[in-house]
Scaffold this active site. Structure first.
Site, PDB file in Angstrom:
ATOM      1  N   ARG A 280       4.787  18.876  28.969  1.00 20.45           N
ATOM      2  CA  ARG A 280       4.030  20.245  28.756  1.00 20.45           C
ATOM      3  C   ARG A 280       4.087  21.190  29.828  1.00 20.45           C
ATOM      4  O   ARG A 280       4.551  22.148  29.673  1.00 20.45           O
ATOM      5  CB  ARG A 280       2.345  19.507  28.976  1.00 20.45           C
ATOM      6  CG  ARG A 280       2.066  18.632  27.818  1.00 20.45           C
ATOM      7  CD  ARG A 280       0.732  18.081  28.150  1.00 20.45           C
ATOM      8  NE  ARG A 280       0.955  17.161  29.216  1.00 20.45           N
ATOM      9  CZ  ARG A 280      -0.189  16.180  29.764  1.00 20.45           C
ATOM     10  NH1 ARG A 280      -1.258  16.192  29.297  1.00 20.45           N
ATOM     11  NH2 ARG A 280       0.097  15.659  30.679  1.00 20.45           N
TER      12      ARG A 280
ATOM     13  N   SER B 100      -5.235  13.415  27.232  1.00 22.49           N
ATOM     14  CA  SER B 100      -6.459  12.922  26.717  1.00 22.49           C
ATOM     15  C   SER B 100      -7.508  12.695  27.859  1.00 22.49           C
ATOM     16  O   SER B 100      -8.625  12.609  27.511  1.00 22.49           O
ATOM     17  CB  SER B 100      -5.980  11.404  26.499  1.00 22.49           C
ATOM     18  OG  SER B 100      -4.992  11.255  25.519  1.00 22.49           O
TER      19      SER B 100
ATOM     20  N   LYS C 259      -3.739   2.776  33.680  1.00 24.62           N
ATOM     21  CA  LYS C 259      -4.960   3.568  33.556  1.00 24.62           C
ATOM     22  C   LYS C 259      -6.046   2.553  32.705  1.00 24.62           C
ATOM     23  O   LYS C 259      -5.770   1.850  32.017  1.00 24.62           O
ATOM     24  CB  LYS C 259      -4.717   4.787  32.645  1.00 24.62           C
ATOM     25  CG  LYS C 259      -3.794   5.526  33.420  1.00 24.62           C
ATOM     26  CD  LYS C 259      -3.318   6.854  32.247  1.00 24.62           C
ATOM     27  CE  LYS C 259      -2.266   7.471  32.707  1.00 24.62           C
ATOM     28  NZ  LYS C 259      -1.679   8.344  31.816  1.00 24.62           N
TER      29      LYS C 259
ATOM     30  N   HIS D 276      -0.078  15.073  21.357  1.00 27.33           N
ATOM     31  CA  HIS D 276       0.838  13.800  20.832  1.00 27.33           C
ATOM     32  C   HIS D 276       1.319  13.924  19.390  1.00 27.33           C
ATOM     33  O   HIS D 276       2.479  13.698  19.093  1.00 27.33           O
ATOM     34  CB  HIS D 276      -0.049  12.458  20.741  1.00 27.33           C
ATOM     35  CG  HIS D 276      -0.520  12.123  22.451  1.00 27.33           C
ATOM     36  ND1 HIS D 276      -1.901  11.612  22.298  1.00 27.33           N
ATOM     37  CD2 HIS D 276       0.118  11.768  23.337  1.00 27.33           C
ATOM     38  CE1 HIS D 276      -1.965  11.364  23.546  1.00 27.33           C
ATOM     39  NE2 HIS D 276      -0.719  11.536  24.289  1.00 27.33           N
TER      40      HIS D 276
HETATM   41  O1  PNS Z   1       0.568   7.973  28.060  1.00 29.63           O
HETATM   42  P1  PNS Z   1       1.230   7.410  29.442  1.00 29.63           P
HETATM   43  O2  PNS Z   1      -0.077   6.549  30.191  1.00 29.63           O
HETATM   44  O3  PNS Z   1       1.557   8.462  30.459  1.00 29.63           O
HETATM   45  O4  PNS Z   1       2.056   6.267  29.319  1.00 29.63           O
HETATM   46  C1  PNS Z   1       2.724   5.567  30.314  1.00 29.63           C
HETATM   47  C2  PNS Z   1       3.476   4.319  29.922  1.00 29.63           C
HETATM   48  C3  PNS Z   1       2.732   3.513  28.786  1.00 29.63           C
HETATM   49  C4  PNS Z   1       4.885   5.097  28.771  1.00 29.63           C
HETATM   50  C5  PNS Z   1       4.165   3.748  30.881  1.00 29.63           C
HETATM   51  O5  PNS Z   1       3.149   3.242  31.833  1.00 29.63           O
HETATM   52  C6  PNS Z   1       5.076   2.306  30.700  1.00 29.63           C
HETATM   53  O6  PNS Z   1       5.906   2.354  30.136  1.00 29.63           O
HETATM   54  N1  PNS Z   1       4.341   1.053  30.803  1.00 29.63           N
HETATM   55  C7  PNS Z   1       5.076  -0.123  30.385  1.00 29.63           C
HETATM   56  C8  PNS Z   1       5.279  -0.883  31.474  1.00 29.63           C
HETATM   57  C9  PNS Z   1       6.771  -0.296  32.060  1.00 29.63           C
HETATM   58  O7  PNS Z   1       7.893  -0.613  31.330  1.00 29.63           O
HETATM   59  N2  PNS Z   1       6.904   0.323  33.374  1.00 29.63           N
HETATM   60  C10 PNS Z   1       8.093   0.556  33.955  1.00 29.63           C
HETATM   61  C11 PNS Z   1       8.422   2.112  33.696  1.00 29.63           C
HETATM   62  S1  PNS Z   1       7.553   2.929  34.686  1.00 29.63           S
END
Ligand code: PNS
Length: 173
Positions: free
Chosen positions: A93, A131, A44, A20
């Site tokens: 990645r 992570s 998650k 990150h």
């Molecule tokens: O680190 P991650 O868990 O891959 O991040 C995922 C994240 C937090 C970026 C994604 O779940 C997100 O944007 N959540 C907010 C809700 C949202 O906007 N969802 C619609 C887009 S898929």
């Protein structure tokens, strides 16, 4: 004077890894400000609380010019608009990341026309890192140095020591 170029780097950051950090630094080479935005409602189940995650990011990146740390609720596109950011940064990645990232980027584009997703490739050194992997290794007491910042190593050790004690209490020692 041209307006500031702001990007949001969203994620679960449970916890922040060196991968990150690599992406944040790459983002700073392109944007004036990178907001590391921790999602409150990530699908998650997290090991660390939002406050713990925010603190670890602050302790790691806090003094870096151009970096802001925040927690957001709800849809990412709404948050991006609320902070006047023009782009979302996501790290790639390997090919295996692509499908999920593609789905998210297109969904965000459908939801908010002005949001552009910028994919940055992490250094090959961290291309295996996540992570989830870090937490798994740490949970068995494995060596995670070089994968996460020192503060995260310390917090993971504390977290799993506590978990071990509570499991031992459950098992009646
Ligand atoms: O680190 P991650 O868990 O891959 O991040 C995922 C994240 C937090 C970026 C994604 O779940 C997100 O944007 N959540 C907010 C809700 C949202 O906007 N969802 C619609 C887009 S898929």
């Amino acid at each position: 004077m041209p307006s500031k170029k702001i990007a949001v780097y969203p994620g679960s950051f449970d916890p922040i890894t060196n991968g990150h950090i690599d992406i944040i630094k790459r983002g700073l080479a392109i944007f004036d400000e990178v907001i590391v935005a921790i999602a409150r409602n990530s699908a998650k189940r997290a090991l660390f609380s939002l406050k713990e995650r925010e603190k670890m990011i602050h302790e790691t990146m806090g003094v870096t010019k151009g970096v802001r740390v925040d927690i957001f609720d709800g849809l990412l596109v709404d948050y991006v608009e609320s902070v006047d950011a023009g782009a979302v940064i996501r790290g790639l990645r390997a090919v295996s990341d692509f499908e999920y990232e593609f789905q998210m980027a297109i969904t965000n584009r459908k939801l908010g026309k002005k949001v552009e997703t910028v994919f940055l490739m992490s250094t090959e050194k961290y291309s295996y890192l996540s992570s989830r992997i870090v937490k798994e290794v740490a949970s068995y007491g494995g060596n995670i140095s070089g994968m996460v910042p020192d503060v995260v190593i310390k917090e993971l050790k504390k977290k799993f020591a506590k978990k071990k004690v509570s499991q031992e209490i459950k098992d009646g020692f």
